[in-house]
Design a protein around this motif. Sequence first.
Motif, PDB file in Angstrom:
ATOM      1  N   ILE A 343       0.808  -1.158   0.028  1.00  0.00           N
ATOM      2  CA  ILE A 343       0.001   0.116  -0.045  1.00  0.00           C
ATOM      3  C   ILE A 343       0.947   1.135   0.216  1.00  0.00           C
ATOM      4  CG2 ILE A 343      -1.817   1.315   1.172  1.00  0.00           C
ATOM      5  CD1 ILE A 343      -2.692  -1.397   2.463  1.00  0.00           C
ATOM      6  N   LEU A 344       0.696   2.086  -1.043  1.00  0.00           N
ATOM      7  CA  LEU A 344       1.662   3.267  -1.142  1.00  0.00           C
ATOM      8  C   LEU A 344       1.006   4.421  -1.716  1.00  0.00           C
ATOM      9  CD1 LEU A 344       3.914   2.991  -4.176  1.00  0.00           C
ATOM     10  CD2 LEU A 344       2.156   1.580  -3.893  1.00  0.00           C
ATOM     11  N   GLY A 345       1.434   5.548  -1.598  1.00  0.00           N
ATOM     12  CA  GLY A 345       0.858   6.918  -2.039  1.00  0.00           C
ATOM     13  C   GLY A 345       0.484   7.812  -1.091  1.00  0.00           C
ATOM     14  N   ALA A 365       1.537  -7.531  -5.274  1.00  0.00           N
ATOM     15  CA  ALA A 365       0.604  -6.634  -5.895  1.00  0.00           C
ATOM     16  C   ALA A 365       0.769  -5.172  -5.125  1.00  0.00           C
ATOM     17  CB  ALA A 365      -0.886  -7.076  -5.392  1.00  0.00           C
ATOM     18  N   ALA A 366       0.151  -4.538  -5.625  1.00  0.00           N
ATOM     19  CA  ALA A 366       0.183  -2.707  -5.093  1.00  0.00           C
ATOM     20  C   ALA A 366      -1.062  -2.202  -5.073  1.00  0.00           C
ATOM     21  CB  ALA A 366       1.191  -2.191  -5.963  1.00  0.00           C
ATOM     22  N   TYR A 367      -1.360  -1.366  -4.327  1.00  0.00           N
ATOM     23  CA  TYR A 367      -2.743  -0.671  -4.068  1.00  0.00           C
ATOM     24  C   TYR A 367      -2.438   0.751  -3.820  1.00  0.00           C
ATOM     25  CZ  TYR A 367      -3.595  -5.607  -3.280  1.00  0.00           C
ATOM     26  OH  TYR A 367      -3.456  -7.020  -3.218  1.00  0.00           O
ATOM     27  N   THR A 368      -2.586   1.681  -4.705  1.00  0.00           N
ATOM     28  CA  THR A 368      -2.276   3.133  -4.540  1.00  0.00           C
ATOM     29  C   THR A 368      -3.275   3.759  -4.001  1.00  0.00           C
ATOM     30  OG1 THR A 368      -2.693   3.706  -6.738  1.00  0.00           O
ATOM     31  CG2 THR A 368      -0.536   2.902  -6.436  1.00  0.00           C
ATOM     32  N   ILE A 369      -2.895   5.075  -3.146  1.00  0.00           N
ATOM     33  CA  ILE A 369      -3.519   6.060  -2.605  1.00  0.00           C
ATOM     34  C   ILE A 369      -3.180   7.316  -2.558  1.00  0.00           C
ATOM     35  CG2 ILE A 369      -4.404   4.001  -0.802  1.00  0.00           C
ATOM     36  CD1 ILE A 369      -2.636   5.496   1.241  1.00  0.00           C
ATOM     37  N   GLY A 370      -4.128   8.103  -2.343  1.00  0.00           N
ATOM     38  CA  GLY A 370      -3.667   9.626  -1.992  1.00  0.00           C
ATOM     39  C   GLY A 370      -3.279  10.472  -3.329  1.00  0.00           C
ATOM     40  N   GLU A 371      -2.825  11.412  -3.177  1.00  0.00           N
ATOM     41  CA  GLU A 371      -2.442  12.328  -4.506  1.00  0.00           C
ATOM     42  C   GLU A 371      -1.806  11.956  -5.308  1.00  0.00           C
ATOM     43  OE1 GLU A 371       0.015  16.336  -4.472  1.00  0.00           O
ATOM     44  OE2 GLU A 371      -1.811  16.517  -3.476  1.00  0.00           O
ATOM     45  N   CYS A 393      -6.747   2.533  -5.553  1.00  0.00           N
ATOM     46  CA  CYS A 393      -7.687   2.633  -4.285  1.00  0.00           C
ATOM     47  C   CYS A 393      -7.957   3.908  -3.971  1.00  0.00           C
ATOM     48  CB  CYS A 393      -7.344   1.701  -3.115  1.00  0.00           C
ATOM     49  SG  CYS A 393      -6.999   0.034  -3.832  1.00  0.00           S
ATOM     50  N   LEU A 394      -7.141   4.738  -3.849  1.00  0.00           N
ATOM     51  CA  LEU A 394      -7.571   6.045  -3.591  1.00  0.00           C
ATOM     52  C   LEU A 394      -7.473   6.625  -2.116  1.00  0.00           C
ATOM     53  CD1 LEU A 394     -10.479   7.454  -5.831  1.00  0.00           C
ATOM     54  CD2 LEU A 394      -8.137   7.809  -6.193  1.00  0.00           C
ATOM     55  N   ALA A 420       4.785  11.511   2.253  1.00  0.00           N
ATOM     56  CA  ALA A 420       4.160  12.234   3.148  1.00  0.00           C
ATOM     57  C   ALA A 420       2.916  11.858   3.207  1.00  0.00           C
ATOM     58  CB  ALA A 420       4.480  13.712   3.224  1.00  0.00           C
ATOM     59  N   SER A 421       2.120  12.173   4.281  1.00  0.00           N
ATOM     60  CA  SER A 421       0.463  11.881   4.664  1.00  0.00           C
ATOM     61  C   SER A 421      -0.288  12.939   4.693  1.00  0.00           C
ATOM     62  CB  SER A 421       0.427  11.362   6.175  1.00  0.00           C
ATOM     63  OG  SER A 421       0.996  12.543   7.154  1.00  0.00           O
ATOM     64  N   PHE A 422       0.261  14.301   4.360  1.00  0.00           N
ATOM     65  CA  PHE A 422      -0.634  15.580   4.659  1.00  0.00           C
ATOM     66  C   PHE A 422      -1.643  15.705   3.654  1.00  0.00           C
ATOM     67  CE2 PHE A 422       4.039  16.766   5.943  1.00  0.00           C
ATOM     68  CZ  PHE A 422       3.736  16.422   7.346  1.00  0.00           C
ATOM     69  N   ASP A 423      -1.830  15.068   2.563  1.00  0.00           N
ATOM     70  CA  ASP A 423      -2.924  15.071   1.765  1.00  0.00           C
ATOM     71  C   ASP A 423      -4.466  14.482   2.096  1.00  0.00           C
ATOM     72  OD1 ASP A 423      -1.666  12.571   1.343  1.00  0.00           O
ATOM     73  OD2 ASP A 423      -2.440  12.266  -0.430  1.00  0.00           O
ATOM     74  N   GLN A 424      -4.150  13.257   3.036  1.00  0.00           N
ATOM     75  CA  GLN A 424      -5.193  12.701   3.710  1.00  0.00           C
ATOM     76  C   GLN A 424      -5.202  12.751   5.329  1.00  0.00           C
ATOM     77  OE1 GLN A 424      -5.260   8.995   1.508  1.00  0.00           O
ATOM     78  NE2 GLN A 424      -6.802  10.031   0.114  1.00  0.00           N
ATOM     79  N   PHE A 425      -4.002  12.941   5.797  1.00  0.00           N
ATOM     80  CA  PHE A 425      -3.878  12.787   7.446  1.00  0.00           C
ATOM     81  C   PHE A 425      -3.328  13.920   7.749  1.00  0.00           C
ATOM     82  CE2 PHE A 425      -4.230   8.550   5.503  1.00  0.00           C
ATOM     83  CZ  PHE A 425      -5.282   7.927   6.116  1.00  0.00           C
ATOM     84  N   ARG A 426      -3.249  14.107   9.130  1.00  0.00           N
ATOM     85  CA  ARG A 426      -2.565  14.931   9.900  1.00  0.00           C
ATOM     86  C   ARG A 426      -1.187  14.662   9.895  1.00  0.00           C
ATOM     87  NH1 ARG A 426      -4.834  14.088  14.649  1.00  0.00           N
ATOM     88  NH2 ARG A 426      -2.817  12.521  15.437  1.00  0.00           N
ATOM     89  N   ASP A 427      -0.555  13.399   9.915  1.00  0.00           N
ATOM     90  CA  ASP A 427       0.714  13.118   9.999  1.00  0.00           C
ATOM     91  C   ASP A 427       0.817  11.667   9.751  1.00  0.00           C
ATOM     92  OD1 ASP A 427       0.046  12.193  12.650  1.00  0.00           O
ATOM     93  OD2 ASP A 427       0.722  13.999  13.455  1.00  0.00           O
ATOM     94  N   PHE A 428       2.199  11.317   9.965  1.00  0.00           N
ATOM     95  CA  PHE A 428       2.367   9.716   9.533  1.00  0.00           C
ATOM     96  C   PHE A 428       1.757   9.011  10.762  1.00  0.00           C
ATOM     97  CE2 PHE A 428       6.319  10.715  11.896  1.00  0.00           C
ATOM     98  CZ  PHE A 428       6.414   9.412  12.761  1.00  0.00           C
ATOM     99  N   GLU A 429       1.692   9.355  11.973  1.00  0.00           N
ATOM    100  CA  GLU A 429       1.292   8.627  13.162  1.00  0.00           C
ATOM    101  C   GLU A 429      -0.349   8.545  12.822  1.00  0.00           C
ATOM    102  OE1 GLU A 429       3.005  11.528  13.742  1.00  0.00           O
ATOM    103  OE2 GLU A 429       4.540  10.962  15.230  1.00  0.00           O
TER     104      GLU A 429
END
Length: 448
Positions: A343-345, A365-371, A393-394, A420-429
Amino acid sequence: MITSPAWKGKRYAVLGLARSGRATVRALLASGAEVLAWDSDAGKREAFAGQVELADPVEADLSGFAGVIVSPGVPLNTHPIKPHADSYGVPVIGDIELFAQARADLPPHKVVGITGTNGKSTTTALVHHILKTAGVPTTMGGNIGLPILEQEPLPEGGVYVLELSSYQIDLTYSLDCDVAVLLNITPDHLDRYDGDFEKYAASKARLFEMQTGEKCAVCRAQDWWHGQKVGEKAGGKYLEVFDDVFHQWQDVPSAIGIQEQSRWHALQGPHNLENAEAAIATGFLLDLSAQQIRQGLETYPGLPHRMERVAEICGVAYVNDSKGTNTAASAPALAAFDNIHWILGGLAKEPGLGECEAQLGHVKAAYTIGEAGEMFAQALEGAQVHLDGVERCLTLDKAIKSAAANAESGDTVLLSPACASFDQFRDFEERGDRFRSLVQELSERPAA
């Protein structure tokens, strides 16, 4: 908390009242300093009403101030505080520099400073754990754990273990580490260095340049330093370059061997071997025995979000590596497992797959998310390595659902986003916590 008579009667400005800023204000006030403080959040300012002067240092007359303390998150290359303070001849510093100034009045101790693009948190926590297991008074701080000024001073013989980002080193001028460690340097955070990789690397190198006397430096000679005279970068001080630390120590020709890594349960994968090498070298430089170091390696519990095995469901392992925020950080996680559902992105820091491309043979196999999901999907579909599938997968919840449906016993579902996580989350935590909770929901579902 850590205080110092060196600050008594002096004036300081503190910009930013998040966790480290609040600890800084309290330590300065407890030391008898006068403080001007500011944060854009009115609630954070209100917590210090009546204790400090509340005003924005960018607009204040800084004549006579001893320093402006800013959060490492303040970009010195673009924020107006730096030229404003410079116009008054006032240094812009961080809480680590205040700690360095306080050291003269603390009980006799040592400081280990650990920097590098990737692996800092694991190595810092590992060194701290090895020391603690060996019975040495120790604490860790800097870019990990509690702010260093918020912590109680260690007794005589203690060791402060500091994780130091380049941002923190930029705000530090007198931190004379007894052991300074550089793990690696790869392109990251270049927006803070005007896109100049050498400026970023030079920031890391300053950790060695601040050392005086016969202090010890540990460095893997690669990347930016490769082919250069590393000792000169360290100011001519003693330098131990570790490429195979297991064979460098005369008194331990085979006491800690690479074959032992299988017993270091939270330190699997080639990148964690490198982190362990750094910790082993540091342990010996601090006069620990091989047995003390071995005990720490074997009992180290690991950190959340760093190759954290969160569950095994129907023979499928679920691993949270949300701290993989660039391709150089995610590539070692890919190398540590086989039959990966990856899972990446997120918010990309660089174009393409980078160092991850060399590890695609481990990916099923790979599942992409985010921007960056579409960019990664296209890169994976164009790669020379065949994958069973690439799903766009978005969102993280959809990616986990798809990966769980496709994974077989013996496979690994790995969140290592290379972004980085900032497109969908506050931070990586928050991203890692969400992964953990979604996996927990999977485990609670009744079997079909």
